[in-house]
Design an enzyme around this catalytic site. Structure first.
Site, PDB file in Angstrom:
ATOM      1  N   ASP A  92       0.816  -1.217   0.000  1.00  0.00           N
ATOM      2  CA  ASP A  92       0.000   0.000   0.000  1.00  0.00           C
ATOM      3  C   ASP A  92       0.852   1.270   0.000  1.00  0.00           C
ATOM      4  O   ASP A  92       2.003   1.272   0.430  1.00  0.00           O
ATOM      5  CB  ASP A  92      -0.872   0.041   1.266  1.00  0.00           C
ATOM      6  CG  ASP A  92      -2.046  -0.905   1.191  1.00  0.00           C
ATOM      7  OD1 ASP A  92      -2.059  -1.793   0.316  1.00  0.00           O
ATOM      8  OD2 ASP A  92      -2.963  -0.769   2.028  1.00  0.00           O
ATOM      9  N   ASP A  93       0.217   2.334  -0.410  1.00  0.00           N
ATOM     10  CA  ASP A  93       0.667   3.736  -0.241  1.00  0.00           C
ATOM     11  C   ASP A  93       1.707   4.188  -1.265  1.00  0.00           C
ATOM     12  O   ASP A  93       2.121   5.341  -1.237  1.00  0.00           O
ATOM     13  CB  ASP A  93       1.212   4.015   1.169  1.00  0.00           C
ATOM     14  CG  ASP A  93       0.171   3.861   2.261  1.00  0.00           C
ATOM     15  OD1 ASP A  93      -0.976   3.493   1.935  1.00  0.00           O
ATOM     16  OD2 ASP A  93       0.498   4.093   3.434  1.00  0.00           O
ATOM     17  N   TYR A 183      -6.721   2.893   6.086  1.00  0.00           N
ATOM     18  CA  TYR A 183      -6.938   2.472   7.485  1.00  0.00           C
ATOM     19  C   TYR A 183      -7.938   1.317   7.594  1.00  0.00           C
ATOM     20  O   TYR A 183      -8.358   0.973   8.697  1.00  0.00           O
ATOM     21  CB  TYR A 183      -7.433   3.637   8.359  1.00  0.00           C
ATOM     22  CG  TYR A 183      -6.712   4.934   8.117  1.00  0.00           C
ATOM     23  CD1 TYR A 183      -5.421   5.139   8.594  1.00  0.00           C
ATOM     24  CD2 TYR A 183      -7.322   5.960   7.378  1.00  0.00           C
ATOM     25  CE1 TYR A 183      -4.751   6.333   8.352  1.00  0.00           C
ATOM     26  CE2 TYR A 183      -6.661   7.144   7.131  1.00  0.00           C
ATOM     27  CZ  TYR A 183      -5.369   7.332   7.620  1.00  0.00           C
ATOM     28  OH  TYR A 183      -4.725   8.513   7.370  1.00  0.00           O
ATOM     29  N   HIS A 236       3.698  -2.155   3.195  1.00  0.00           N
ATOM     30  CA  HIS A 236       3.799  -0.853   2.522  1.00  0.00           C
ATOM     31  C   HIS A 236       5.135  -0.743   1.796  1.00  0.00           C
ATOM     32  O   HIS A 236       6.187  -0.915   2.429  1.00  0.00           O
ATOM     33  CB  HIS A 236       3.667   0.273   3.551  1.00  0.00           C
ATOM     34  CG  HIS A 236       2.369   0.241   4.308  1.00  0.00           C
ATOM     35  ND1 HIS A 236       2.156  -0.606   5.384  1.00  0.00           N
ATOM     36  CD2 HIS A 236       1.210   0.920   4.122  1.00  0.00           C
ATOM     37  CE1 HIS A 236       0.910  -0.431   5.816  1.00  0.00           C
ATOM     38  NE2 HIS A 236       0.322   0.479   5.074  1.00  0.00           N
TER      39      HIS A 236
HETATM   40 ZN   LIG Z   1      -2.561   3.151   3.290  1.00  0.00          ZN
END
Ligand SMILES: [Zn+2]
Length: 280
Positions: A92-93, A183, A236
């Protein structure tokens, strides 16, 4: 990141309690508003407004890193996860300056993965995005600027979900059908809009809290001690310690007989828009 600082304030008790919790199967919908490993719902949300400007994801320089070495193609053979043991690694991200190195690492081990990208990074790392598509990885939307969607109006939720989609399509992925709520925070309002946009909500069943520990050994150990057949692992690709943990994770899982696949391979072609998935 701002939310990292917030979570750091929660203290060790909250962290250990929330680290890994038993997950319902995909057939058992999670209670409304509950995130799978509860980084958000059991604790106060930030009281400041959602950011309206891009949030820096790392202290790394804003320019892309050096071009990675020529990739080794991932195994093109399809995997039937109803017949063999599979795990889906999800990142993610990103993309970030560390993503090309991660892609090379995954390719060298013939491992596939899924990337839930944010719009403020897809615009910064278009080459990494194109490479993901070219080399057989899967990409889903993780919103434009990583807000808690439950706090937004329907029109802002819609804009957030669409945020990185044009960049993903421009990179060559024919469609975007996967969405991960920042989240893990979702509710009936978010679900309705995800359904409208044709997006399945992909949560997770293993969360090593890599963003909090920044320690490759701990991240690898937490994943390897909690993972099982059908797990969806949340990590991440904006943290170098997470990327550095992956060779051990990948090699150990493959030694245990797991195939590392995309979310769509793990869950099959019948994903339903709006529905929440936590594991196979
Ligand atoms: Zn995230």
């Amino acid at each position: 990141m701002r939310f990292n600082r917030i979570w750091t304030l929660l203290g060790a008790g909250a962290m250990s309690a929330a680290l890994i919790t038993p997950q319902p199967s995909a057939a058992e919908p999670y209670p409304a508003d509950a995130a799978p490993t509860t980084p958000v719902p059991t604790t106060p949300l930030p009281t400041t407004p959602a950011p309206t400007t891009p949030v820096p994801t790392t202290s790394a320089p804003a320019t892309p890193g050096p071009v990675a070495s020529e990739p080794v193609p991932v195994d093109p053979k399809p995997v039937d996860c109803s017949a063999v043991k599979c795990v889906a690694l999800t990142f993610d991200d990103g993309p970030s300056t560390y993503t090309p190195k991660l892609l090379t690492m995954l390719e060298q081990h013939h491992a596939r993965a899924t990337f839930f990208v944010v719009g403020y990074n897809t615009s910064r790392f278009p080459k990494a995005l194109s490479r993901m598509v070219r080399d057989g990885f899967e990409i889903g939307t993780h919103t434009q600027s990583h807000p808690d969607l439950r706090r937004l109006s329907p029109s802002r939720i819609r804009a957030q979900l669409r945020g990185p989609i044009d960049d993903i399509l421009a990179a060559g992925q024919p469609a975007v059908t996967l969405f991960r709520p920042p989240y893990g925070a979702t509710n009936a309002k978010v679900t309705k809009i995800a359904k409208e946009l044709g997006l399945a909500q992909i949560l997770w069943s293993v969360d090593p809290w890599d963003w909090a520990v920044h320690n490759s050994r701990i991240v690898a150990d937490r994943i390897l001690s909690h993972v099982g057949r059908g797990s969806i692992v949340l990590v991440h690709d904006i943290h170098p310690t997470t990327v550095a943990a992956m060779p051990k994770v990948i090699k150990t899982l493959q030694k245990r007989g797991y195939h590392l696949v995309t979310v769509s391979e793990l869950l099959g072609p019948e994903l339903k828009a709006g529905r929440k998935y936590f594991r196979q």
